[in-house]
Design a protein around this motif. Structure first.
Motif, mmCIF file in Angstrom:
data_model
loop_
_atom_site.group_PDB
_atom_site.id
_atom_site.type_symbol
_atom_site.label_atom_id
_atom_site.label_comp_id
_atom_site.label_asym_id
_atom_site.label_seq_id
_atom_site.Cartn_x
_atom_site.Cartn_y
_atom_site.Cartn_z
ATOM 1 N N LYS A 95 0.895 -1.272 0.108
ATOM 2 C CA LYS A 95 0.086 -0.044 0.159
ATOM 3 C C LYS A 95 0.865 1.305 -0.075
ATOM 4 N N LYS A 96 1.994 1.370 0.951
ATOM 5 C CA LYS A 96 2.807 2.476 0.945
ATOM 6 C C LYS A 96 3.534 2.750 -0.447
ATOM 7 N N THR A 97 3.716 1.661 -1.084
ATOM 8 C CA THR A 97 4.649 1.738 -2.324
ATOM 9 C C THR A 97 3.614 2.388 -3.352
ATOM 10 N N VAL A 98 2.633 1.941 -3.620
ATOM 11 C CA VAL A 98 1.476 2.502 -4.316
ATOM 12 C C VAL A 98 1.404 4.082 -3.978
ATOM 13 N N GLN A 99 0.769 4.367 -2.778
ATOM 14 C CA GLN A 99 0.815 5.398 -2.344
ATOM 15 C C GLN A 99 1.936 6.502 -2.820
ATOM 16 N N ASP A 100 3.404 5.971 -2.401
ATOM 17 C CA ASP A 100 4.013 7.112 -2.776
ATOM 18 C C ASP A 100 4.440 7.329 -4.233
ATOM 19 N N ARG A 101 4.181 6.327 -5.081
ATOM 20 C CA ARG A 101 4.300 6.489 -6.557
ATOM 21 C C ARG A 101 3.050 7.403 -7.158
ATOM 22 N N LEU A 102 1.830 7.373 -6.306
ATOM 23 C CA LEU A 102 0.852 8.194 -6.791
ATOM 24 C C LEU A 102 1.133 9.731 -6.336
ATOM 25 N N ASP A 103 1.590 9.962 -5.059
ATOM 26 C CA ASP A 103 2.030 11.130 -4.691
ATOM 27 C C ASP A 103 3.075 11.795 -5.347
#
Length: 182
Positions: free
Chosen positions: A52-60
């Motif tokens: 979840k954190k990885t995807v959120q970082d890429r989205l940000d």
């Protein structure tokens, strides 16, 4: 579908990342799901089951790069492409509203419609030449004239749309700056 070059130039890539920026863009661009997307929806379509954190970082990061737009609703954050993907299957015009096209509020759709009319006019012109070249009797002349007339009408229609859009683009700043007396 390939990512447009001007968008691809903005994307960062790191071989250590399990999820690349391009992976997220491809999921949002190629998957025929409704828009906008939540982080969870994007995560479900990515390969390798990323965190979840990885995807959120890429989205940000994609929001900071201006490739994605972020919308917040109470406790939900949604993402959408900040550019219009070019669809080869008529996707934008298929979902376009006739009223928005007629009033030129959907300018991207109107440009697509004009481009389609101009390209179709070339096809009809080629058919007219082919029909004229293969005419063995005078009755085929009607067919070649029909194709030529259709080509001219489509070309003029496409040109008028482009001319109107250009005129609106030139006049619009002036209209918005004029203060009405009432």
């Amino acid at each position: 579908m390939p990512i447009p070059e001007e968008v691809e130039d903005k994307l960062d890539a790191d071989p250590a990342w399990t999820v690349q920026h391009a992976d997220i863009i491809q999921v949002m661009d190629e998957t025929s799901k409704s828009k906008p997307w939540s982080r969870y929806m994007i995560q479900q379509h990515l390969d390798a089951d990323p965190a979840k954190k990885t995807v959120q970082d890429r989205l940000d990061e994609l929001v900071e790069l201006g490739v994605l737009e972020r919308y917040k609703y109470s406790n939900l954050t949604l993402y959408d492409l900040a550019y219009d993907p070019i669809l080869t299957d008529g996707g934008r015009l298929k979902d376009a509203s006739l009223i928005e096209l007629a009033t030129l509020r959907d300018r991207t759709g109107a440009r697509d419609l004009a481009a389609g009319a101009i390209l179709s006019s070339f096809a009809f012109l080629a058919l007219a030449v082919l029909a004229e070249m293969t005419a063995l009797a005078s009755e085929f002349r009607i067919t070649s004239n029909f194709y030529a007339d259709t080509a001219i009408i489509l070309y003029v229609f496409g040109f008028l749309i482009i001319f109107t859009l250009g005129s609106i683009q030139k006049i619009e700043p002036w209209l918005t700056s004029v203060e009405l007396p009432w």
